[in-house]
Write a protein that holds these residues in place. Structure first.
Motif, PDB file in Angstrom:
ATOM      1  N   THR A 237       0.930  -1.308   0.604  1.00 25.36           N
ATOM      2  CA  THR A 237      -0.448  -0.237  -0.174  1.00 25.36           C
ATOM      3  C   THR A 237       1.092   1.380  -0.312  1.00 25.36           C
ATOM      4  O   THR A 237       1.809   1.304   0.484  1.00 25.36           O
ATOM      5  CB  THR A 237      -0.842  -0.504   1.639  1.00 25.36           C
ATOM      6  OG1 THR A 237      -2.101  -1.023   1.160  1.00 25.36           O
ATOM      7  CG2 THR A 237      -1.586   1.364   1.337  1.00 25.36           C
ATOM      8  N   THR A 239       1.463   5.249   0.421  1.00 23.49           N
ATOM      9  CA  THR A 239       1.773   6.072   1.099  1.00 23.49           C
ATOM     10  C   THR A 239       2.107   7.390   0.674  1.00 23.49           C
ATOM     11  O   THR A 239       2.537   7.369   0.123  1.00 23.49           O
ATOM     12  CB  THR A 239       1.276   5.278   2.700  1.00 23.49           C
ATOM     13  OG1 THR A 239       2.833   5.890   3.159  1.00 23.49           O
ATOM     14  CG2 THR A 239       0.358   4.563   2.713  1.00 23.49           C
ATOM     15  N   PHE A 383      -3.684   2.259  -3.688  1.00 23.34           N
ATOM     16  CA  PHE A 383      -3.157   3.624  -2.617  1.00 23.34           C
ATOM     17  C   PHE A 383      -5.431   3.618  -2.818  1.00 23.34           C
ATOM     18  O   PHE A 383      -5.412   3.337  -4.051  1.00 23.34           O
ATOM     19  CB  PHE A 383      -2.332   3.796  -3.029  1.00 23.34           C
ATOM     20  CG  PHE A 383      -2.390   4.805  -4.741  1.00 23.34           C
ATOM     21  CD1 PHE A 383      -3.089   5.918  -4.813  1.00 23.34           C
ATOM     22  CD2 PHE A 383      -1.869   4.295  -5.250  1.00 23.34           C
ATOM     23  CE1 PHE A 383      -3.037   6.259  -6.078  1.00 23.34           C
ATOM     24  CE2 PHE A 383      -1.623   4.649  -6.743  1.00 23.34           C
ATOM     25  CZ  PHE A 383      -1.768   5.685  -7.051  1.00 23.34           C
ATOM     26  N   ASP A 386      -6.508  10.829  -2.101  1.00 20.56           N
ATOM     27  CA  ASP A 386      -6.716  12.017  -0.631  1.00 20.56           C
ATOM     28  C   ASP A 386      -8.001  12.623  -0.896  1.00 20.56           C
ATOM     29  O   ASP A 386      -8.198  12.681  -2.155  1.00 20.56           O
ATOM     30  CB  ASP A 386      -5.578  13.640  -0.297  1.00 20.56           C
ATOM     31  CG  ASP A 386      -3.945  11.923  -0.211  1.00 20.56           C
ATOM     32  OD1 ASP A 386      -4.480  10.856   0.695  1.00 20.56           O
ATOM     33  OD2 ASP A 386      -3.479  12.496  -0.489  1.00 20.56           O
TER      34      ASP A 386
END
Length: 443
Positions: A237, A239, A383, A386
């Protein structure tokens, strides 16, 4: 109607879709579907395990299709072509594993078996008694008197996907598991030093000897297969703190890599005439996102792969990138998918994966999207985007760069705001210095 644990139903369809579903939310672990093809209660080899890092069985009978999202529900889907299951396979076990918590924190967990031809529900089992389990054997497809049946099982494992897999004969790669630290041995008190003995005269020098050569280890007989590589259960994942990963280090050096974009709207579902109008315009919620890719090859050629202008690309010739189609819902099917031919990675200098809003929304502010890169050989990379706080209609998702023959994936998740009269494609080009000439297009 949901089945009771231990009951079974006949399956007359030649091919089925197995849908694992649950209700996502804050603190809810991610859930993954998997399948094990068993002969005499065990897998024959590790290749009989189908899951996110090994998405297709060699026979073509079972494949992992990936996740889709809809308001209030996330599903992970397996497809099973029963007519192609090899005669030696007696059962196809259907399992679920929780990533980041136990199933006691996963509401609404269920498994459904659907006729792949028309979507008719054949069977459904709802799991309602989970507590500390981190893996579940929810059901199985099994042969009976020349046909197939589905049985609801509901057996939990506290040892996660690794425990379930090893129980059926899978060898799991534990090289990334931290080694246990051995406790230091207690120190013994110092032994008393004996008094020095009188020194004897030195012995005569020994005759020279030939240097010792260790015997070579015995070689296996000709034709002996090499030991199988253990299955890797790890996922990657990306980040903000760890935004990049090497495909080579994850085993993704060849074959096809699928890039999937999935999205759902955070806005309330429209009702009445508004819902009908929205679905008529552009599927569920009226939101149409387009997954695209800018590419630059090592011979200097540049271009774009996108639905706009029907520039869908190709896997067998440049640019070695293919857009599967144009999904206008993000949830009814498996979202939008690009495929990259990793066998041609030496011809690729860089690829920028990006997404544009074609219609149905003015920005990404009300949307939640996830991106998954699934190499054919190697760990899945995913992912989430945002939260968008600007009026953006184009978002750079990931940059794939050729670094000395190794493709490196860099999470971008960068929202851009086009200037008035400037297209999203030209905006992304200017931000990353691609230097292409753009003309209006339509689809």
């Amino acid at each position: 109607m949901s089945m009771l644990k231990g009951t079974n139903v006949p399956v007359s369809a030649q091919a089925v879709r197995v849908e694992l579903g649950w209700q996502p939310g804050p603190g809810v672990p991610d859930v993954d579907a998997s399948a094990l093809l068993l002969a005499s209660g065990k897998v024959r080899t590790d290749a009989d395990f189908v899951f996110y890092n090994q998405p297709r069985h060699a026979s073509g009978a079972v494949s992992h299709e990936g996740k889709t999202t809809a308001p209030g529900t996330t599903t992970d889907t397996l497809s099973v072509d029963l007519s192609r299951v090899e005669p030696a396979i007696e059962r196809v076990v259907l399992a679920a594993s929780a990533d980041g918590g136990s199933f006691g924190r996963v509401p609404g967990l269920y498994i459904r078996v659907l006729d792949a031809a028309d979507g008719t529900e054949i069977a459904r089992f709802d799991s309602q008694d989970a507590t500390v389990e981190t893996a579940f054997l929810l059901g199985e497809l099994y042969r009976r008197q020349g046909g197939w049946k589905f049985r609801a099982v509901g057996q939990g494992y506290g040892s996660g996907l690794e425990g379930l897999a090893t129980d059926f004969g899978i060898s799991v790669d534990d090289s990334q598991r931290p080694a246990p630290q051995a406790a230091p041995a207690p120190q013994a008190p110092p032994a008393p030093q004996p008094a020095p003995a009188p020194q004897a005269p030195p012995p005569p020098p020994a005759p020279p000897v030939a240097p010792y050569s260790a015997p070579e280890p015995p070689q296996p007989p000709a034709g002996t297969p090499a030991p199988a590589t253990p299955v890797r259960l790890t996922k990657v994942t990306l980040t903000k703190d760890a935004p990049a990963v090497s495909l080579a280090k994850q085993g993704g050096t060849s074959g096809a890599m699928r890039v999937n974009l999935n999205w759902e709207s955070r806005r309330p579902e429209p009702k009445g005439w508004a819902a009908k109008l929205g679905k008529a315009v552009a599927g569920n919620g009226g939101i149409d996102l387009d997954l695209c890719a800018l590419y630059e090859l090592t011979d200097g050629r540049k271009g774009v792969v996108q639905a706009l202008g029907n520039a869908f690309g190709s896997l067998s010739r440049p640019p070695y990138i293919l857009l599967d189609g144009d999904d206008r819902t993000g949830s009814v099917s498996a979202g939008e998918n690009l495929t990259v031919n990793l066998d041609q990675k030496s011809s690729i200098r860089r690829i920028l994966i990006f997404v544009t809003i074609y219609e149905g929304a003015r920005s990404f502010a009300d949307l939640h999207a996830t991106v998954t890169l699934q190499p054919q050989n190697g760990a899945a990379i995913d992912f989430s985007l945002d939260e968008c706080t600007v009026p953006s209609t184009v978002c750079a998702l990931a940059l794939i760069s050729n670094n000395g023959g190794d493709l490196v994936v860099q999470r971008e998740a960068r929202y851009l705001v086009p200037d008035r009269g400037v297209s999203p494609q030209r905006t992304i080009d200017q931000a990353y210095g691609w230097g292409m000439n753009w003309t209006p297009g339509r689809k």
